[in-house]
Scaffold this active site. Structure first.
Site, mmCIF file in Angstrom:
data_model
loop_
_atom_site.group_PDB
_atom_site.id
_atom_site.type_symbol
_atom_site.label_atom_id
_atom_site.label_comp_id
_atom_site.label_asym_id
_atom_site.label_seq_id
_atom_site.Cartn_x
_atom_site.Cartn_y
_atom_site.Cartn_z
ATOM 1 N N LYS A 218 -2.417 -8.319 -7.599
ATOM 2 C CA LYS A 218 -3.156 -8.188 -6.343
ATOM 3 C C LYS A 218 -2.752 -6.879 -5.691
ATOM 4 C CE LYS A 218 -3.594 -8.913 -1.639
ATOM 5 N NZ LYS A 218 -3.050 -8.055 -0.561
ATOM 6 N N GLU B 128 11.230 -8.174 -3.244
ATOM 7 C CA GLU B 128 11.895 -7.029 -2.621
ATOM 8 C C GLU B 128 11.281 -6.864 -1.241
ATOM 9 O OE1 GLU B 128 13.102 -3.013 -4.392
ATOM 10 O OE2 GLU B 128 11.560 -2.512 -2.916
ATOM 11 N N LEU B 129 12.109 -7.037 -0.219
ATOM 12 C CA LEU B 129 11.603 -7.172 1.139
ATOM 13 C C LEU B 129 12.032 -5.990 2.010
ATOM 14 C CD1 LEU B 129 12.261 -11.016 1.364
ATOM 15 C CD2 LEU B 129 10.206 -9.814 0.569
ATOM 16 N N CYS C 126 10.558 1.177 2.248
ATOM 17 C CA CYS C 126 11.574 0.150 2.504
ATOM 18 C C CYS C 126 12.983 0.728 2.526
ATOM 19 C CB CYS C 126 11.471 -0.973 1.472
ATOM 20 S SG CYS C 126 11.474 -0.394 -0.236
ATOM 21 N N GLY D 36 7.229 -6.280 -0.118
ATOM 22 C CA GLY D 36 6.643 -6.165 1.215
ATOM 23 C C GLY D 36 7.628 -6.596 2.277
ATOM 24 N N SER D 37 7.112 -7.089 3.382
ATOM 25 C CA SER D 37 7.955 -7.404 4.531
ATOM 26 C C SER D 37 8.741 -8.687 4.327
ATOM 27 C CB SER D 37 7.096 -7.539 5.793
ATOM 28 O OG SER D 37 6.337 -8.738 5.749
ATOM 29 N N GLU E 181 12.672 -3.371 11.292
ATOM 30 C CA GLU E 181 12.067 -2.322 10.487
ATOM 31 C C GLU E 181 10.820 -1.802 11.204
ATOM 32 O OE1 GLU E 181 11.168 -1.651 5.763
ATOM 33 O OE2 GLU E 181 10.596 -3.581 6.633
ATOM 34 N N TRP F 93 0.800 -1.212 0.000
ATOM 35 C CA TRP F 93 0.000 0.000 0.000
ATOM 36 C C TRP F 93 0.843 1.279 0.000
ATOM 37 C CZ3 TRP F 93 1.724 2.476 4.200
ATOM 38 C CH2 TRP F 93 2.108 1.725 5.320
ATOM 39 N N ASN F 94 2.126 1.203 0.357
ATOM 40 C CA ASN F 94 2.880 2.456 0.501
ATOM 41 C C ASN F 94 3.189 3.111 -0.845
ATOM 42 O OD1 ASN F 94 4.687 0.320 -0.009
ATOM 43 N ND2 ASN F 94 6.374 1.366 1.007
#
Length: 490
Positions: free
Chosen positions: A178, A254-255, A288, A232-233, A388, A154-155
């Site tokens: 998604k 990409e985390l 991130c 995401g995370s 984080e 969402w960011n």
């Protein structure tokens, strides 16, 4: 053309048409807590339909073989996004809480990255040929991988979606995207841009919004999906990797990040301080690559500490569309409580230089606002150093020399990005080379280009996006070998 928002709620784009399935839910502003509109939250049936139609489009249409078509469709999509850029930026600002100037920047980049993908479709899909021995010829031919599930956060939902969609479509893959419920109304405007692309065959690019993970889990588990591209995370990335292994899916992840900003004693603090502040407050600290760790050489620590304390005490918070604001709201009040708990706990093991915190009164108390916090800490094992936080919380850590700076910069499991500030460019390059991160900024922060790769080291990711290597993530390589029959002479 039919509008993406029906009389009751924003809908999803599946198999070349607007889908009326799912549960109607409300979209709420994190700035004011007020209702922005309604959207349709998909269920398992809609997700399965999206997967099935993407598979069918890959297997039965000319999309996979027609490079000019793919390039044309991506150029058209870039144009359609550009037409809606201001509408999308405004809605994303209201829904996601980011400042309007930042969402406009995001949409501008998205258009550029789509056009880059369109050019890639024509220029970077060829293999190579070689006669390896007399009469023995090899030809390699890149082929599209198949159906790609793209799961975006969402960011920065539009630019981070485009970053995967563009090379995937350029390669000849079909896509199920998604998108997160926090930006559902923005998602619908993006889907409207997709719906307007005449060159896209039905089912090639499907978009749905969901509040939970039903659709995302189906994408990861389905044998009809060949690849997952997730941003995401790290925690969720590990789950995706484990579950995707059951069908040997290719992964592009990409985390999380914990970007150190390394400041040497010969750095120009007049230019460094504003960049450090921007590295924390940009996207409201929900990025991130947020500069969440300041590593400063001891000789200038007092001066930099004082400058940052003053800067963070005077940061102007405001609603996302306030042109004077430096920092907007977090995504929701639950995030405010989570971030504040981290800072409160840090008081037991570190020195709180700027406490920050939520608003309990006044007009901003209705939103999810959080004032920035600055925490001085030397223990590398401290929670606030190792994890984080995903909010405007920054640590202040002192190092002695170059070796100590590198050791501290590399002391977390993350390796997404880092900045090095010094008047000595040779030192910037030397230290940058020693830091284990995919993106090193030297005397700057947050500078990105579609022409160069983005990747994470260590627990910050697998694979690359953007740049010339991105398309390779979405391709298989097939090799053809030919041996000529020996010639005979009479």
């Amino acid at each position: 053309m039919e509008h993406p928002t029906s009389p009751d709620a924003a809908r999803n784009w599946i198999n070349g048409r607007w889908n009326n399935g799912g549960t109607i839910r409300q979209a709420v502003s994190p700035s004011t807590g007020q209702l922005l509109g309604n959207y349709r939250d998909i269920g398992a049936d809609e997700a399965r339909l999206a997967i099935m139609t993407a598979r069918e489009a890959f297997d039965t249409t000319s999309w996979t073989a027609d490079r000019p078509l793919r390039s044309r469709a991506l150029f058209e999509l870039a144009d359609e996004v550009a037409k809606r850029a201001e509408e999308m930026a405004s809605m994303l600002s209201r829904e996601g809480g980011k400042l309007l100037a930042q969402t406009r920047w995001e949409l501008s980049l998205a258009v550029d990255w789509l056009r880059h993908g369109a050019a890639t479709a024509l220029l970077q899909t060829a293999g190579r040929a070689l006669e390896t021995a007399p009469g023995t010829h090899f030809v390699s031919d890149p082929e599209p991988l198949g159906v790609v599930g793209v799961i975006s956060p969402w960011n920065s939902p539009i630019i981070l979606s485009v970053r995967a969609i563009a090379p995937a479509l350029a390669a000849g893959c079909t896509v199920v995207l998604k998108l997160p419920h926090q930006t559902a109304l923005t998602n619908a405007v993006f889907a409207d841009a997709i719906a307007a692309v005449a060159s896209l065959p039905a089912g090639v690019l499907n978009v749905f919004t969901e509040t939970g993970s039903t659709g995302a889990s189906l994408l990861v588990d389905s044998p009809q999906v060949n690849m997952i591209s997730y941003t995401g995370s790290t925690k969720v990335g590990r789950v995706i990797a484990a579950n995707g292994a059951r069908t040997l899916k290719r992964l592009n992840l990409e985390l999380g990040g914990k970007a150190p900003l390394v400041v040497f004693d010969d750095a120009d603090l007049e230019t460094v301080v504003p960049q450090i502040v921007m590295a924390l407050v940009a996207m409201n600290g929900q990025f991130c690559c947020t500069g969440s760790r300041v590593l400063v050489q001891r000789r200038i620590a007092d001066k930099l500490r004082a400058a940052l304390i003053e800067a963070y005490r005077n940061v102007r918070l405001g609603e996302s569309e306030d042109p004077q604001a430096q920092l907007g709201p977090l995504i929701d009040k639950a995030s405010v409580q989570r971030v504040d708990a981290v800072v409160a706990e840090a008081a037991s093991y570190a020195q709180i230089l700027v406490r920050g915190g939520p608003f309990d009164e006044g007009p901003l108390s209705a939103g999810a606002f959080y004032r920035p916090s600055l925490i001085e800490v030397q223990d590398l094992n401290a929670y606030v150093v190792q994890n984080e936080v995903f909010g405007p919380v920054q640590t202040f850590e002192i190092f002695e020399d170059e070796a100590d700076a590198v050791m501290r910069a590399n002391a977390t499991e993350f390796g997404l990005a880092a900045s090095v500030f010094s008047g000595d460019m040779a030192r910037c390059r030397r230290v940058g080379k020693a830091i284990h991160a995919g993106h090193i900024w030297m005397n700057c922060w947050g500078v990105m280009s579609e022409h160069f790769e983005q990747s994470g080291f260590k627990q910050s990711g697998i694979g690359v996006l953007c740049g010339p290597r991105a398309i390779e993530q979405f391709q298989e390589i097939k090799v053809y070998a030919t041996v000529e029959a020996a010639s005979t002479s009479s």
